[in-house]
Design an enzyme around this catalytic site. Structure first.
Site, PDB file in Angstrom:
ATOM      1  N   SER A   1      54.357  58.848   2.066  1.00  0.00           N
ATOM      2  CA  SER A   1      55.007  59.790   2.607  1.00  0.00           C
ATOM      3  C   SER A   1      54.173  61.116   3.281  1.00  0.00           C
ATOM      4  CB  SER A   1      56.017  60.595   1.653  1.00  0.00           C
ATOM      5  OG  SER A   1      56.674  59.727   1.116  1.00  0.00           O
ATOM      6  N   GLU A   2      54.650  61.321   4.396  1.00  0.00           N
ATOM      7  CA  GLU A   2      53.961  62.749   5.040  1.00  0.00           C
ATOM      8  C   GLU A   2      54.970  64.203   5.040  1.00  0.00           C
ATOM      9  OE1 GLU A   2      51.970  61.408   8.387  1.00  0.00           O
ATOM     10  OE2 GLU A   2      50.859  60.008   7.445  1.00  0.00           O
TER      11      GLU A   2
ATOM     12  N   SER B   1      61.787  59.665   4.925  1.00  0.00           N
ATOM     13  CA  SER B   1      62.607  58.593   5.266  1.00  0.00           C
ATOM     14  C   SER B   1      62.397  57.901   6.568  1.00  0.00           C
ATOM     15  CB  SER B   1      64.067  59.330   5.313  1.00  0.00           C
ATOM     16  OG  SER B   1      64.279  59.958   4.315  1.00  0.00           O
TER      17      SER B   1
ATOM     18  N   GLY C   1      78.876  72.856 -24.755  1.00  0.00           N
ATOM     19  CA  GLY C   1      77.816  73.761 -24.555  1.00  0.00           C
ATOM     20  C   GLY C   1      76.364  73.178 -24.978  1.00  0.00           C
TER      21      GLY C   1
ATOM     22  N   GLU D   1      61.453  56.677  -2.863  1.00  0.00           N
ATOM     23  CA  GLU D   1      61.389  54.995  -2.530  1.00  0.00           C
ATOM     24  C   GLU D   1      62.753  55.125  -1.938  1.00  0.00           C
ATOM     25  OE1 GLU D   1      59.964  52.092  -5.370  1.00  0.00           O
ATOM     26  OE2 GLU D   1      58.738  53.680  -6.499  1.00  0.00           O
ATOM     27  N   GLY D   2      62.876  55.523  -0.889  1.00  0.00           N
ATOM     28  CA  GLY D   2      64.300  55.808  -0.226  1.00  0.00           C
ATOM     29  C   GLY D   2      65.575  56.281  -0.789  1.00  0.00           C
TER      30      GLY D   2
HETATM   31  C1  LIG Z   1      59.422  63.249  -7.364  1.00  0.00           C
HETATM   32  C2  LIG Z   1      59.155  62.420  -6.125  1.00  0.00           C
HETATM   33  C3  LIG Z   1      57.911  61.696  -6.276  1.00  0.00           C
HETATM   34  C4  LIG Z   1      57.634  60.896  -5.110  1.00  0.00           C
HETATM   35  N1  LIG Z   1      56.571  60.194  -5.047  1.00  0.00           N
HETATM   36  C5  LIG Z   1      56.011  59.461  -3.917  1.00  0.00           C
HETATM   37  C6  LIG Z   1      54.969  58.651  -4.090  1.00  0.00           C
HETATM   38  O1  LIG Z   1      54.400  58.448  -4.750  1.00  0.00           O
HETATM   39  N2  LIG Z   1      54.544  58.279  -2.811  1.00  0.00           N
HETATM   40  C7  LIG Z   1      55.262  58.555  -1.658  1.00  0.00           C
HETATM   41  O2  LIG Z   1      54.540  57.990  -0.440  1.00  0.00           O
HETATM   42  N3  LIG Z   1      55.920  59.376  -1.454  1.00  0.00           N
HETATM   43  C8  LIG Z   1      56.688  59.998  -2.629  1.00  0.00           C
HETATM   44  N4  LIG Z   1      57.710  60.799  -2.735  1.00  0.00           N
HETATM   45  C9  LIG Z   1      58.538  60.944  -1.564  1.00  0.00           C
HETATM   46  C10 LIG Z   1      59.660  60.281  -1.137  1.00  0.00           C
HETATM   47  O3  LIG Z   1      59.635  59.140  -0.920  1.00  0.00           O
HETATM   48  C11 LIG Z   1      60.556  61.224  -0.185  1.00  0.00           C
HETATM   49  O4  LIG Z   1      60.594  62.492  -0.637  1.00  0.00           O
HETATM   50  C12 LIG Z   1      61.793  60.356   0.411  1.00  0.00           C
HETATM   51  O5  LIG Z   1      61.352  59.254   1.074  1.00  0.00           O
HETATM   52  C13 LIG Z   1      62.528  61.474   1.368  1.00  0.00           C
HETATM   53  O6  LIG Z   1      61.577  62.057   2.376  1.00  0.00           O
HETATM   54  P1  LIG Z   1      61.849  63.464   2.435  1.00  0.00           P
HETATM   55  O7  LIG Z   1      61.643  64.310   1.384  1.00  0.00           O
HETATM   56  O8  LIG Z   1      60.672  63.880   3.662  1.00  0.00           O
HETATM   57  O9  LIG Z   1      63.274  63.741   3.165  1.00  0.00           O
HETATM   58  P2  LIG Z   1      63.720  63.625   4.421  1.00  0.00           P
HETATM   59  O10 LIG Z   1      63.382  62.229   5.250  1.00  0.00           O
HETATM   60  O11 LIG Z   1      63.650  64.932   5.335  1.00  0.00           O
HETATM   61  O12 LIG Z   1      65.186  63.391   4.149  1.00  0.00           O
HETATM   62  C14 LIG Z   1      66.183  64.491   3.633  1.00  0.00           C
HETATM   63  C15 LIG Z   1      67.471  63.766   3.304  1.00  0.00           C
HETATM   64  O13 LIG Z   1      68.066  63.411   4.433  1.00  0.00           O
HETATM   65  C16 LIG Z   1      69.025  62.458   4.007  1.00  0.00           C
HETATM   66  N5  LIG Z   1      68.620  61.164   4.869  1.00  0.00           N
HETATM   67  C17 LIG Z   1      67.558  60.405   5.097  1.00  0.00           C
HETATM   68  N6  LIG Z   1      67.737  59.532   6.066  1.00  0.00           N
HETATM   69  C18 LIG Z   1      68.954  59.639   6.401  1.00  0.00           C
HETATM   70  C19 LIG Z   1      70.037  58.987   7.294  1.00  0.00           C
HETATM   71  N7  LIG Z   1      69.300  57.976   8.170  1.00  0.00           N
HETATM   72  N8  LIG Z   1      71.182  59.542   7.362  1.00  0.00           N
HETATM   73  C20 LIG Z   1      71.738  60.207   6.936  1.00  0.00           C
HETATM   74  N9  LIG Z   1      70.954  61.080   5.909  1.00  0.00           N
HETATM   75  C21 LIG Z   1      69.739  60.493   5.889  1.00  0.00           C
HETATM   76  C22 LIG Z   1      68.621  62.009   2.370  1.00  0.00           C
HETATM   77  O14 LIG Z   1      69.558  62.568   1.833  1.00  0.00           O
HETATM   78  C23 LIG Z   1      67.428  62.467   2.306  1.00  0.00           C
HETATM   79  O15 LIG Z   1      67.057  62.959   1.029  1.00  0.00           O
HETATM   80  C24 LIG Z   1      58.254  61.321  -3.669  1.00  0.00           C
HETATM   81  C25 LIG Z   1      59.232  62.176  -3.790  1.00  0.00           C
HETATM   82  C26 LIG Z   1      59.787  62.759  -4.911  1.00  0.00           C
HETATM   83  C27 LIG Z   1      60.927  63.797  -4.954  1.00  0.00           C
END
Ligand SMILES: Cc1cc2nc3c(=O)[nH]c(=O)nc-3n(C[C@H](O)[C@H](O)[C@H](O)COP(=O)(O)OP(=O)(O)OC[C@H]3O[C@@H](n4cnc5c(N)ncnc54)[C@H](O)[C@@H]3O)c2cc1C
Length: 387
Positions: A131-132, A137, A343, A366-367
């Site tokens: 992730s970046e 997503s 409570g 993980e999605g």
């Molecule tokens: C505790 C934690 C641990 C993590 N560990 C790792 C790791 O080890 N390695 C790594 O690479 N990443 C890691 N991640 C990152 C994680 O995979 C991403 O946070 C996740 O993929 C969502 O990306 P984003 O946070 O950029 O949210 P965004 O991509 O901005 O998405 C925001 C929200 O939009 C909604 N959404 C997304 N796509 C769609 C769609 N097509 N249509 C409608 N709604 C949509 C979803 O509800 C999503 O939560 C971690 C995240 C957390 C919170």
């Protein structure tokens, strides 16, 4: 006592039943080591748990066995059992698997022999950096680059929300080596002591585990750190998630089972309106709802795991269903448990309060659940036929 009747299902071999009993017994005997020992030393607590899991012989299940097989049912049983006791212990085990998963599944025999033994023994802490800031997503929007250099590759870019970030010794890192969205991504193995690698910031969470933003600045690595071929990174990332998504679901199942056990015990022991709370039919209905959600989750999880272990090349649809359902339903089950506690359910330190915080992130990483729905829809038979 958690329900273990699911172990009689045909998804399991006898060795899984023995394994489940053994790890359960080990968890009971080592309950103390699996939890936080204060608020200040998260990394130290993770290292303590890692050592205990290594000494117990459980970590070796995070990587393929001598025959080269990664048994997904064993991964799921491990995560379910650990998660019933401690989200942090589950996390420590899970990251060894996910962090080294691309090597286990796509590495050459030399790469596996070089890097996996340290993961299995707990000497190396692993991380998975996909992730970046602008590509969560939407993985294909990845901006981090890797360019060819005489002696290898040079990495530049930022990864965020990286579990074990700042703690890991070795990262599987995905970076752009060409244009063309998903097709231009490659996978690399990078050690934390490589010049140009830095931890930018640690990210505190509502249920603590080590998480960080990391940066690669003119970070040079050798050619032999490329996994697969250039351009195969997206396939490697998705193939890895195909295996590990079912295990996220299994962790959620462990949380659900714990919530159910806590709620059922509370309902029997708490007196309400002159009788045990469990005599109230609305309470029974709530417990019944929870039990159905738990069994339905378990069926989806162990179907996906069994299918993969039978040699199915991809279980994308089944793993996505398991992850979507088990994580979303665990949130509901845990909320029901909090409600049954009244409570006490929102008092800090109560197991159901802890579970309420621990489950939330599983519906995002993980999605996210929405992404799983898209994956499932695209894999539906009608969609595959182009209908
Ligand atoms: C505790 C934690 C641990 C993590 N560990 C790792 C790791 O080890 N390695 C790594 O690479 N990443 C890691 N991640 C990152 C994680 O995979 C991403 O946070 C996740 O993929 C969502 O990306 P984003 O946070 O950029 O949210 P965004 O991509 O901005 O998405 C925001 C929200 O939009 C909604 N959404 C997304 N796509 C769609 C769609 N097509 N249509 C409608 N709604 C949509 C979803 O509800 C999503 O939560 C971690 C995240 C957390 C919170």
């Amino acid at each position: 006592m958690a329900d273990r009747t699911f172990l009689d299902w045909p998804f399991f071999d006898e060795r899984h039943r023995t394994f489940a009993r053994d790890i359960d017994g080990w968890c009971d005997a080592n309950a103390e080591v699996m939890h936080r020992h204060g608020d200040d030393d998260l990394d130290g607590d993770c290292r303590t748990i890692l050592k205990a899991l290594a000494d117990g012989g459980w970590l070796k299940n995070a990587v393929p066995d001598a025959a080269g097989k990664l048994d997904v049912r064993t991964l799921c049983l491990t995560r379910e059992t650990l998660a019933r006791r401690s989200g942090l212990a589950d996390f420590v085990f899970a990251m060894q698997g996910l962090g080294s998963g691309p090597i286990s599944l796509f590495g050459t025999p030399e790469q596996k022999a070089r890097w996996l033994p340290g993961v299995a023994s707990g000497e190396t802490i692993a991380a998975f950096a996909l992730s970046e800031p602008e590509a969560g997503s939407d993985v294909a929007a990845m901006a981090m680059t890797a360019r060819r250099d005489n002696n290898g590759w040079v990495l530049d870019g930022v990864k965020t929300f990286i579990s074990n970030g700042g703690l890991a010794d070795r990262y599987t890192v995905f970076a752009r080596t060409g244009d063309g969205g998903a097709k231009g991504i490659s996978a690399f193995v990078v050690d934390a002591d490589t010049p140009g690698f830095e931890v930018v910031e640690r990210i505190p969470l509502m249920a603590a585990h080590p998480l960080a933003t990391i940066r690669f600045n003119n970070c040079r690595i050798d050619c032999d750190r490329l996994l697969g071929e250039p351009g195969q990174g997206f396939r490697i990332a998705m193939g890895t998630l195909d295996v590990f998504r079912s295990t996220v679901a299994a962790a959620a199942l462990g949380f659900s089972r714990r919530a159910f056990d806590e709620a059922a015990s509370r309902a029997v022991n708490r007196r309400l309106f002159g009788a045990p709370m469990s005599d109230l039919q609305l309470v029974q209905a709530s417990l019944a709802d929870m039990a159905v959600r738990i069994d339905a989750s378990a069926l989806l999880i162990y179907r996906a795991a069994w299918l993969k272990d039978q040699g199915a090349p991809r279980v994308t649809r089944e793993a996505a269903m398991a992850k979507l359902y088990a994580t979303d339903e665990a949130q509901v089950v845990i909320d029901q448990a909090v409600q049954l506690f009244g409570g006490l359910g929102v008092v800090s330190g109560n197991p159901v309060e802890r579970l309420y915080r621990e489950i939330r992130a599983l519906r995002i990483y993980e999605g996210a659940s929405e992404v799983q729905k898209i994956v499932i829809a695209r894999q539906a038979p009608a969609a595959m036929e182009g209908a």
